[in-house]
Design a protein around this motif. Structure first.
Motif, short mmCIF file in Angstrom:
data_model
loop_
_atom_site.label_atom_id
_atom_site.label_comp_id
_atom_site.label_asym_id
_atom_site.label_seq_id
_atom_site.Cartn_x
_atom_site.Cartn_y
_atom_site.Cartn_z
N GLN A 1 -39.62 22.16 -10.81
CA GLN A 1 -38.75 21.95 -9.64
C GLN A 1 -39.48 22.22 -8.33
OE1 GLN A 1 -34.90 23.83 -9.69
NE2 GLN A 1 -34.55 23.44 -7.51
N VAL A 2 -39.28 21.31 -7.39
CA VAL A 2 -39.78 21.49 -6.03
C VAL A 2 -38.59 21.29 -5.10
CG1 VAL A 2 -41.35 20.67 -4.24
CG2 VAL A 2 -42.06 20.63 -6.64
N THR A 3 -38.46 22.18 -4.11
CA THR A 3 -37.36 22.09 -3.17
C THR A 3 -37.88 21.81 -1.77
OG1 THR A 3 -36.10 23.67 -4.49
CG2 THR A 3 -35.35 23.32 -2.23
N ALA A 4 -37.23 20.89 -1.08
CA ALA A 4 -37.49 20.68 0.34
C ALA A 4 -36.38 21.36 1.12
CB ALA A 4 -37.53 19.19 0.67
N GLN A 5 -36.75 22.34 1.91
CA GLN A 5 -35.75 23.10 2.65
C GLN A 5 -36.34 23.57 3.97
OE1 GLN A 5 -33.92 26.25 0.40
NE2 GLN A 5 -32.16 26.29 1.77
N GLN A 6 -35.59 23.30 5.07
CA GLN A 6 -36.03 23.68 6.41
C GLN A 6 -37.45 23.21 6.70
OE1 GLN A 6 -34.47 27.91 6.22
NE2 GLN A 6 -33.71 27.27 8.23
N LEU A 7 -37.70 21.97 6.35
CA LEU A 7 -38.98 21.30 6.61
C LEU A 7 -40.16 22.02 5.95
CD1 LEU A 7 -37.08 19.98 8.81
CD2 LEU A 7 -39.19 19.53 10.05
N MET A 8 -39.91 22.55 4.74
CA MET A 8 -41.01 23.15 3.98
C MET A 8 -40.84 22.78 2.51
SD MET A 8 -41.59 26.96 5.56
CE MET A 8 -39.85 27.33 5.79
N TRP A 9 -41.97 22.74 1.79
CA TRP A 9 -41.92 22.59 0.34
C TRP A 9 -41.90 23.96 -0.29
CZ3 TRP A 9 -40.68 17.90 -0.76
CH2 TRP A 9 -41.22 16.81 -0.08
N ALA A 10 -41.02 24.15 -1.26
CA ALA A 10 -40.99 25.43 -1.97
C ALA A 10 -40.96 25.14 -3.47
CB ALA A 10 -39.77 26.25 -1.57
N PRO A 11 -41.99 25.51 -4.23
CA PRO A 11 -43.22 26.13 -3.71
C PRO A 11 -44.09 25.07 -3.03
CG PRO A 11 -43.47 25.68 -6.04
CD PRO A 11 -42.04 25.29 -5.69
N ASP A 12 -45.04 25.54 -2.21
CA ASP A 12 -45.96 24.57 -1.60
C ASP A 12 -47.24 24.44 -2.42
OD1 ASP A 12 -47.24 26.89 -0.96
OD2 ASP A 12 -47.14 26.61 1.22
N ASP A 13 -47.32 25.18 -3.52
CA ASP A 13 -48.43 24.97 -4.47
C ASP A 13 -47.81 24.68 -5.84
OD1 ASP A 13 -47.39 27.51 -4.51
OD2 ASP A 13 -49.26 28.44 -5.23
N VAL A 14 -47.70 23.41 -6.15
CA VAL A 14 -47.04 22.96 -7.38
C VAL A 14 -48.10 22.82 -8.47
CG1 VAL A 14 -45.59 21.18 -8.39
CG2 VAL A 14 -45.43 21.67 -5.93
#
Ligand SMILES: [Cu+2]
Length: 251
Positions: free
Chosen positions: A169-182
């Protein structure tokens, strides 16, 4: 809303003191811009400094937009055009993607507000007949209502991808990727991307020709078929240059 009196009295409308003035249109537009600035930041759940400044300037204009101060109307119009032009790439992108309802509706609101301030302020300065105020304001309101209804209908009918059991799972939230190291491995390559923002994002890996559109508040999934290595993740939406991440594929 008056509906029955237009036409027969239109020729004399410019002489009548009653009815909305161009300055009233500019003032209504300034109020719309303040509402837009507050709503945009509430949706983003953060203070966006340029938007906060635009909202504060329009708020400061409101008490001074009076018929006897024609130059204030012109100044507000100049500011509206400048602010709108400065943000035009972002506004245009939002208006081209009505399936992302929150950002589309907000930018439609800012477009209507900028239109009312600009036309009202310029006309208040140069003084054409005020009989056009009401039809123009009603047309602007009609465009906003129709656009909002259409956008919500599109958003409701836009599907989200279901997460499969093995997806990372990758989430885009408040103009950031979480996590940003997939991190994925070559045997297990599904990624499920959830967009929790009210604006659209793209999950884009230029090196792998992957470019997945994720409307506001929707999810998409992608299967990666690529050799082990490290790849840059970006979002191609204007203004989202800060949305970078890394995809690491292990063997
Ligand atoms: Cu983005």
């Amino acid at each position: 809303m008056a509906t029955a009196t237009r036409g027969s009295v239109a020729e004399h409308a410019a002489d009548r003191p009653a009815g909305p003035t161009w300055m009233a249109m500019a003032r209504a537009g300034a109020i719309v811009m303040v509402i837009f600035a507050i709503a945009l930041q509430a949706t983003a759940r953060t203070i966006i400094p340029p938007v906060a400044v635009i909202g504060a300037v329009f708020l400061a204009f409101i008490p001074f937009l009076k018929n006897e101060r024609r130059w204030v109307g012109l100044a507000a119009a100049v500011f509206a055009v400048t602010a709108y032009a400065g943000n035009f790439p972002i506004i245009l992108d939002d208006l081209q993607n009505p399936e992302s309802a929150p950002s589309f509706i907000l930018q439609l609101l800012s477009t209507v507000g900028a239109f009312l301030v600009t036309v009202g302020g310029v006309a208040a300065f140069f003084g054409p007949p005020a009989r056009w105020v009401r039809p123009l304001a009603l047309a602007a309101a009609g465009v906003f209502i129709a656009g909002t209804v259409g956008s919500v209908a599109l958003a409701v009918n836009t599907d989200s991808a279901t997460r499969l059991p093995d997806d990372v799972q990758v989430t885009a939230q408040q103009l950031m990727w979480a996590p940003d190291d997939v991190v994925i491995n070559t045997g297990n390559s599904g990624i499920w991307i959830e967009n929790k923002d009210g604006i659209r994002h793209t999950f884009t890996i230029p090196e792998l020709d992957i470019d997945v559109e994720i409307p506001a508040l929707k999810a998409q999934r992608v299967d990666i078929d690529a050799p082990p290595g490290s790849y840059l993740i970006i979002c191609t939406v204007p203004g989202h240059e800060s949305m970078t991440g890394t995809l690491t594929i292990t063997s």
